[in-house]
Design a protein around this motif. Sequence first.
Motif, PDB file in Angstrom:
ATOM      1  N   GLU A  66      35.339  20.785  40.662  1.00  0.00           N
ATOM      2  CA  GLU A  66      35.209  20.614  39.302  1.00  0.00           C
ATOM      3  C   GLU A  66      35.601  22.208  38.800  1.00  0.00           C
ATOM      4  OE1 GLU A  66      32.240  18.639  37.299  1.00  0.00           O
ATOM      5  OE2 GLU A  66      32.750  16.722  38.633  1.00  0.00           O
ATOM      6  N   ILE A  67      34.860  23.083  39.446  1.00  0.00           N
ATOM      7  CA  ILE A  67      34.929  24.392  38.832  1.00  0.00           C
ATOM      8  C   ILE A  67      35.795  25.388  39.507  1.00  0.00           C
ATOM      9  CG2 ILE A  67      33.659  26.535  38.285  1.00  0.00           C
ATOM     10  CD1 ILE A  67      31.046  24.599  37.660  1.00  0.00           C
ATOM     11  N   ARG A  68      36.858  26.086  39.185  1.00  0.00           N
ATOM     12  CA  ARG A  68      37.878  26.971  39.810  1.00  0.00           C
ATOM     13  C   ARG A  68      38.367  27.975  38.606  1.00  0.00           C
ATOM     14  NH1 ARG A  68      41.525  26.176  44.975  1.00  0.00           N
ATOM     15  NH2 ARG A  68      41.487  28.288  45.539  1.00  0.00           N
ATOM     16  N   GLU A  69      37.842  29.178  38.742  1.00  0.00           N
ATOM     17  CA  GLU A  69      38.508  29.784  37.775  1.00  0.00           C
ATOM     18  C   GLU A  69      39.234  31.099  38.661  1.00  0.00           C
ATOM     19  OE1 GLU A  69      35.848  31.537  34.839  1.00  0.00           O
ATOM     20  OE2 GLU A  69      34.485  29.899  34.814  1.00  0.00           O
ATOM     21  N   ASN A  70      40.087  32.098  37.856  1.00  0.00           N
ATOM     22  CA  ASN A  70      40.778  33.077  38.423  1.00  0.00           C
ATOM     23  C   ASN A  70      40.754  34.109  37.394  1.00  0.00           C
ATOM     24  OD1 ASN A  70      43.295  34.564  38.882  1.00  0.00           O
ATOM     25  ND2 ASN A  70      43.627  33.098  40.406  1.00  0.00           N
ATOM     26  N   LEU A  71      40.348  35.333  37.877  1.00  0.00           N
ATOM     27  CA  LEU A  71      40.075  36.332  37.064  1.00  0.00           C
ATOM     28  C   LEU A  71      41.233  37.295  36.815  1.00  0.00           C
ATOM     29  CD1 LEU A  71      36.854  38.027  38.597  1.00  0.00           C
ATOM     30  CD2 LEU A  71      37.066  36.592  36.575  1.00  0.00           C
ATOM     31  N   GLY A  72      42.538  37.017  37.498  1.00  0.00           N
ATOM     32  CA  GLY A  72      43.799  37.365  36.869  1.00  0.00           C
ATOM     33  C   GLY A  72      43.931  39.002  37.512  1.00  0.00           C
ATOM     34  N   MET A  73      43.029  39.574  38.429  1.00  0.00           N
ATOM     35  CA  MET A  73      43.086  40.859  38.918  1.00  0.00           C
ATOM     36  C   MET A  73      44.616  41.152  39.484  1.00  0.00           C
ATOM     37  SD  MET A  73      39.411  41.544  40.695  1.00  0.00           S
ATOM     38  CE  MET A  73      37.574  41.180  39.630  1.00  0.00           C
ATOM     39  N   ALA A  74      44.752  42.557  39.725  1.00  0.00           N
ATOM     40  CA  ALA A  74      46.308  42.702  40.101  1.00  0.00           C
ATOM     41  C   ALA A  74      46.033  42.661  41.859  1.00  0.00           C
ATOM     42  CB  ALA A  74      46.557  44.222  39.615  1.00  0.00           C
ATOM     43  N   ASP A  75      46.860  41.664  42.123  1.00  0.00           N
ATOM     44  CA  ASP A  75      47.095  41.628  43.532  1.00  0.00           C
ATOM     45  C   ASP A  75      47.500  42.846  44.307  1.00  0.00           C
ATOM     46  OD1 ASP A  75      47.356  40.290  46.131  1.00  0.00           O
ATOM     47  OD2 ASP A  75      49.023  39.357  45.710  1.00  0.00           O
ATOM     48  N   GLY A  76      46.812  43.389  45.297  1.00  0.00           N
ATOM     49  CA  GLY A  76      47.068  44.280  45.998  1.00  0.00           C
ATOM     50  C   GLY A  76      46.686  45.922  45.467  1.00  0.00           C
ATOM     51  N   PHE A  77      46.334  45.809  44.202  1.00  0.00           N
ATOM     52  CA  PHE A  77      46.285  46.981  43.397  1.00  0.00           C
ATOM     53  C   PHE A  77      44.753  46.993  42.728  1.00  0.00           C
ATOM     54  CE2 PHE A  77      50.517  46.980  44.079  1.00  0.00           C
ATOM     55  CZ  PHE A  77      50.981  48.013  44.783  1.00  0.00           C
ATOM     56  N   PHE A  78      43.960  45.763  43.036  1.00  0.00           N
ATOM     57  CA  PHE A  78      42.648  46.067  42.213  1.00  0.00           C
ATOM     58  C   PHE A  78      41.683  47.072  43.110  1.00  0.00           C
ATOM     59  CE2 PHE A  78      42.521  43.231  45.971  1.00  0.00           C
ATOM     60  CZ  PHE A  78      41.184  43.697  46.437  1.00  0.00           C
ATOM     61  N   GLN A  79      40.721  47.341  42.100  1.00  0.00           N
ATOM     62  CA  GLN A  79      39.956  48.415  42.732  1.00  0.00           C
ATOM     63  C   GLN A  79      38.440  48.019  42.680  1.00  0.00           C
ATOM     64  OE1 GLN A  79      41.063  51.619  44.044  1.00  0.00           O
ATOM     65  NE2 GLN A  79      43.275  50.718  43.704  1.00  0.00           N
ATOM     66  N   ASN A  80      37.682  48.750  43.620  1.00  0.00           N
ATOM     67  CA  ASN A  80      36.128  48.472  43.615  1.00  0.00           C
ATOM     68  C   ASN A  80      35.494  49.580  42.501  1.00  0.00           C
ATOM     69  OD1 ASN A  80      33.430  47.810  43.963  1.00  0.00           O
ATOM     70  ND2 ASN A  80      33.480  48.453  46.184  1.00  0.00           N
ATOM     71  N   ASP A  81      35.630  49.058  41.654  1.00  0.00           N
ATOM     72  CA  ASP A  81      35.156  50.012  40.504  1.00  0.00           C
ATOM     73  C   ASP A  81      34.318  49.327  39.222  1.00  0.00           C
ATOM     74  OD1 ASP A  81      37.206  48.646  38.920  1.00  0.00           O
ATOM     75  OD2 ASP A  81      38.364  50.543  38.660  1.00  0.00           O
ATOM     76  N   LYS A  82      33.772  49.914  38.352  1.00  0.00           N
ATOM     77  CA  LYS A  82      32.884  49.271  37.326  1.00  0.00           C
ATOM     78  C   LYS A  82      33.724  48.058  36.670  1.00  0.00           C
ATOM     79  CE  LYS A  82      30.120  49.962  33.408  1.00  0.00           C
ATOM     80  NZ  LYS A  82      29.599  50.971  32.333  1.00  0.00           N
ATOM     81  N   ALA A  83      34.828  48.548  36.145  1.00  0.00           N
ATOM     82  CA  ALA A  83      35.546  47.294  35.457  1.00  0.00           C
ATOM     83  C   ALA A  83      35.651  46.051  36.307  1.00  0.00           C
ATOM     84  CB  ALA A  83      36.785  47.772  34.859  1.00  0.00           C
ATOM     85  N   HIS A  84      36.000  46.178  37.722  1.00  0.00           N
ATOM     86  CA  HIS A  84      36.253  44.965  38.565  1.00  0.00           C
ATOM     87  C   HIS A  84      34.867  44.289  38.757  1.00  0.00           C
ATOM     88  CE1 HIS A  84      40.293  46.816  38.616  1.00  0.00           C
ATOM     89  NE2 HIS A  84      40.645  45.749  38.985  1.00  0.00           N
ATOM     90  N   GLN A  85      33.999  45.111  39.093  1.00  0.00           N
ATOM     91  CA  GLN A  85      32.478  44.593  39.522  1.00  0.00           C
ATOM     92  C   GLN A  85      32.031  43.687  38.237  1.00  0.00           C
ATOM     93  OE1 GLN A  85      30.561  48.302  40.396  1.00  0.00           O
ATOM     94  NE2 GLN A  85      31.697  48.549  42.176  1.00  0.00           N
ATOM     95  N   ILE A  86      32.249  44.267  37.168  1.00  0.00           N
ATOM     96  CA  ILE A  86      31.773  43.482  35.759  1.00  0.00           C
ATOM     97  C   ILE A  86      32.304  42.103  35.767  1.00  0.00           C
ATOM     98  CG2 ILE A  86      31.704  43.713  33.452  1.00  0.00           C
ATOM     99  CD1 ILE A  86      29.375  45.389  34.369  1.00  0.00           C
ATOM    100  N   GLU A  87      33.485  42.331  36.024  1.00  0.00           N
ATOM    101  CA  GLU A  87      34.438  40.738  35.807  1.00  0.00           C
ATOM    102  C   GLU A  87      33.762  39.865  36.641  1.00  0.00           C
ATOM    103  OE1 GLU A  87      36.311  40.156  33.334  1.00  0.00           O
ATOM    104  OE2 GLU A  87      35.527  41.863  32.531  1.00  0.00           O
ATOM    105  N   ILE A  88      33.341  40.071  37.940  1.00  0.00           N
ATOM    106  CA  ILE A  88      32.969  39.194  38.881  1.00  0.00           C
ATOM    107  C   ILE A  88      31.372  38.954  38.381  1.00  0.00           C
ATOM    108  CG2 ILE A  88      32.066  39.073  41.269  1.00  0.00           C
ATOM    109  CD1 ILE A  88      34.522  40.831  42.194  1.00  0.00           C
ATOM    110  N   ALA A  89      30.730  40.198  38.098  1.00  0.00           N
ATOM    111  CA  ALA A  89      29.438  39.936  37.858  1.00  0.00           C
ATOM    112  C   ALA A  89      29.211  38.848  36.625  1.00  0.00           C
ATOM    113  CB  ALA A  89      28.427  41.165  37.224  1.00  0.00           C
ATOM    114  N   LYS A  90      30.021  38.727  35.692  1.00  0.00           N
ATOM    115  CA  LYS A  90      30.159  37.756  34.737  1.00  0.00           C
ATOM    116  C   LYS A  90      30.119  36.266  35.242  1.00  0.00           C
ATOM    117  CE  LYS A  90      32.243  40.762  30.876  1.00  0.00           C
ATOM    118  NZ  LYS A  90      33.358  40.998  30.222  1.00  0.00           N
ATOM    119  N   ILE A  91      30.964  36.245  35.986  1.00  0.00           N
ATOM    120  CA  ILE A  91      31.055  34.962  36.639  1.00  0.00           C
ATOM    121  C   ILE A  91      29.950  34.448  37.578  1.00  0.00           C
ATOM    122  CG2 ILE A  91      32.355  33.481  38.205  1.00  0.00           C
ATOM    123  CD1 ILE A  91      33.827  33.881  35.702  1.00  0.00           C
TER     124      ILE A  91
END
Length: 238
Positions: A66-91
């Motif tokens: 029932e639960i499936r979400e998509n964060l819409g990060m840039a395929d191929g060009f996402f980074q392991n940085d604070k902004a991306h870590q925070i979005e996952i942490a929220k989930i």
Amino acid sequence: MKLDILAIGVHPDDVELSATGTLLKSIAQGKKVGILDLTRGELGTRGSGELRLVEAANSAKIQGIEIRENLGMADGFFQNDKAHQIEIAKIIRKYQPDVVLSNAFQDRHPDHGRACKLISDACFYSGLVKVETELDGKKQLPWRPKSIFNYIQDRYLEPDFVVDITPFVETKLKAIMAFSSQFYDPNSKEPESPISSENFIKHIKGRWANFGRLINVDYAEGFTVERPIGVDDITSLL
């Protein structure tokens, strides 16, 4: 809804190919399960990001998720940085999973290993009190999963443990083929890709059979671990 297991994949269909048998088994055991896709897979040779969102929703229905979400990060060009870590942490904080299933720590596709580290780091920071996040205008409480297990993808890795998925293989295959733009279709006019051949499905099914042989069952999925697993009862192990 609090989840027992959150399976995270950088591309829609990553989870289906490598961990859906385990999710189906967990659901049958009464566990609450969800999927988080980091990108839409828009750089894939076949299909489009929009189409893969539709396919992901169809696959989730087949699995009973029932639960499936998509964060819409840039395929191929996402980074392991604070902004991306925070979005996952929220989930992570939203669903409070006890277990996270994640991309392989190394693989043919560079996104997989990079996503593995990003997910692991996000799970750690999600447990820190001083890392503040808000969702829907409300401050979130810290939460860190008890365990992170990495599923095995294109390249063979020696598994640290395997899960018997024999009763769920046919449903797993249906969930994979819900991504009809990506896999074998004799009528497709799309370019060929490493996963679009008829032999690819035979190959991955052979991988499940190989993992199953390790524990004397027909089919299994393999996982690696970041740290040793604690065991309460060694007589319960296969």
